[in-house]
Motif scaffolding. Sequence first.
Motif, mmCIF file in Angstrom:
data_model
loop_
_atom_site.group_PDB
_atom_site.id
_atom_site.type_symbol
_atom_site.label_atom_id
_atom_site.label_comp_id
_atom_site.label_asym_id
_atom_site.label_seq_id
_atom_site.Cartn_x
_atom_site.Cartn_y
_atom_site.Cartn_z
ATOM 1 N N VAL A 37 31.170 50.777 27.824
ATOM 2 C CA VAL A 37 31.669 49.635 28.582
ATOM 3 C C VAL A 37 32.125 50.144 29.949
ATOM 4 O O VAL A 37 31.597 49.733 30.977
ATOM 5 N N PHE A 38 33.113 51.019 29.960
ATOM 6 C CA PHE A 38 33.568 51.710 31.169
ATOM 7 C C PHE A 38 34.178 53.033 30.748
ATOM 8 O O PHE A 38 34.868 53.106 29.728
ATOM 9 N N THR A 39 33.986 54.065 31.549
ATOM 10 C CA THR A 39 34.625 55.346 31.276
ATOM 11 C C THR A 39 36.119 55.243 31.592
ATOM 12 O O THR A 39 36.563 54.316 32.288
ATOM 13 N N ASP A 40 36.876 56.199 31.100
ATOM 14 C CA ASP A 40 38.308 56.238 31.421
ATOM 15 C C ASP A 40 38.519 56.320 32.931
ATOM 16 O O ASP A 40 39.395 55.654 33.481
ATOM 17 N N ALA A 41 37.709 57.120 33.608
ATOM 18 C CA ALA A 41 37.845 57.268 35.059
ATOM 19 C C ALA A 41 37.601 55.939 35.773
ATOM 20 O O ALA A 41 38.313 55.597 36.727
ATOM 21 N N THR A 42 36.628 55.178 35.302
ATOM 22 C CA THR A 42 36.350 53.877 35.915
ATOM 23 C C THR A 42 37.497 52.914 35.668
ATOM 24 O O THR A 42 37.893 52.159 36.564
ATOM 25 N N LEU A 43 38.070 52.940 34.459
ATOM 26 C CA LEU A 43 39.221 52.069 34.178
ATOM 27 C C LEU A 43 40.379 52.373 35.113
ATOM 28 O O LEU A 43 41.021 51.454 35.640
ATOM 29 N N LEU A 44 40.652 53.649 35.330
ATOM 30 C CA LEU A 44 41.746 54.018 36.229
ATOM 31 C C LEU A 44 41.427 53.626 37.673
ATOM 32 O O LEU A 44 42.309 53.183 38.408
ATOM 33 N N ALA A 45 40.165 53.768 38.064
ATOM 34 C CA ALA A 45 39.766 53.351 39.415
ATOM 35 C C ALA A 45 39.940 51.838 39.576
ATOM 36 O O ALA A 45 40.385 51.370 40.629
ATOM 37 N N LEU A 46 39.616 51.085 38.538
ATOM 38 C CA LEU A 46 39.818 49.636 38.574
ATOM 39 C C LEU A 46 41.301 49.300 38.681
ATOM 40 O O LEU A 46 41.692 48.423 39.452
ATOM 41 N N ALA A 47 42.119 49.999 37.901
ATOM 42 C CA ALA A 47 43.562 49.739 37.918
ATOM 43 C C ALA A 47 44.186 50.138 39.253
ATOM 44 O O ALA A 47 45.204 49.575 39.657
ATOM 45 N N GLU A 48 43.573 51.081 39.934
ATOM 46 C CA GLU A 48 44.070 51.475 41.253
ATOM 47 C C GLU A 48 43.617 50.478 42.321
ATOM 48 O O GLU A 48 44.410 50.020 43.141
ATOM 49 N N ALA A 49 42.344 50.118 42.299
ATOM 50 C CA ALA A 49 41.787 49.231 43.323
ATOM 51 C C ALA A 49 42.164 47.770 43.096
ATOM 52 O O ALA A 49 42.322 47.018 44.060
ATOM 53 N N ARG A 50 42.290 47.374 41.840
ATOM 54 C CA ARG A 50 42.556 45.980 41.463
ATOM 55 C C ARG A 50 41.726 45.015 42.304
ATOM 56 O O ARG A 50 42.250 44.177 43.037
ATOM 57 N N PRO A 51 40.394 45.122 42.174
ATOM 58 C CA PRO A 51 39.514 44.278 42.981
ATOM 59 C C PRO A 51 39.754 42.792 42.704
ATOM 60 O O PRO A 51 40.070 42.407 41.585
ATOM 61 N N SER A 52 39.586 41.990 43.753
ATOM 62 C CA SER A 52 39.831 40.558 43.616
ATOM 63 C C SER A 52 38.565 39.731 43.762
ATOM 64 O O SER A 52 38.600 38.510 43.597
ATOM 65 N N ASP A 53 37.446 40.394 44.068
ATOM 66 C CA ASP A 53 36.187 39.670 44.150
ATOM 67 C C ASP A 53 35.045 40.617 43.793
ATOM 68 O O ASP A 53 35.243 41.826 43.643
ATOM 69 N N GLU A 54 33.860 40.045 43.644
ATOM 70 C CA GLU A 54 32.706 40.836 43.210
ATOM 71 C C GLU A 54 32.373 41.957 44.185
ATOM 72 O O GLU A 54 32.017 43.062 43.771
ATOM 73 N N ARG A 55 32.508 41.698 45.454
ATOM 74 C CA ARG A 55 32.209 42.734 46.453
ATOM 75 C C ARG A 55 33.127 43.948 46.270
ATOM 76 O O ARG A 55 32.676 45.093 46.269
ATOM 77 N N ALA A 56 34.412 43.691 46.117
ATOM 78 C CA ALA A 56 35.368 44.781 45.902
ATOM 79 C C ALA A 56 35.088 45.485 44.577
ATOM 80 O O ALA A 56 35.226 46.711 44.468
ATOM 81 N N LEU A 57 34.695 44.720 43.570
ATOM 82 C CA LEU A 57 34.380 45.296 42.263
ATOM 83 C C LEU A 57 33.209 46.265 42.369
ATOM 84 O O LEU A 57 33.246 47.355 41.810
ATOM 85 N N ARG A 58 32.190 45.887 43.113
ATOM 86 C CA ARG A 58 31.010 46.756 43.287
ATOM 87 C C ARG A 58 31.343 48.040 44.046
ATOM 88 O O ARG A 58 30.607 49.025 43.952
#
Length: 97
Positions: A37-58
């Motif tokens: 689904v997502f690696t641990d590193a990706t989860l932490l990157a998501l929690a750091e960035a907290r993207p608010s739209d698809e562009r930021a998510l990408r």
Amino acid sequence: MSHHRDCPVDYDEPTADALRRWRRTEAKLRSIPAYVVFTDATLLALAEARPSDERALRNVNGIGAAKVERYGEAVLRICADPGLVDEEGTLAGTDAV
């Protein structure tokens, strides 16, 4: 995942915890390992960035078009409000299969 109590973290811990719970449930529902689904590193990157739209998510390392298509809506909702994920990892407003 934890950190030394005296070391600052660069990510939002409630968001990281909610993403971990959601990932565990999502992986179980799909009968795949959680890291798929997502690696641990990706989860932490998501929690750091907290993207608010698809562009930021990408722009988060480890997320491409397929992950956005498959998980994007849920991840954006969790990043906006980690409280939407209950202790079992269910995201409010979704139907568990």
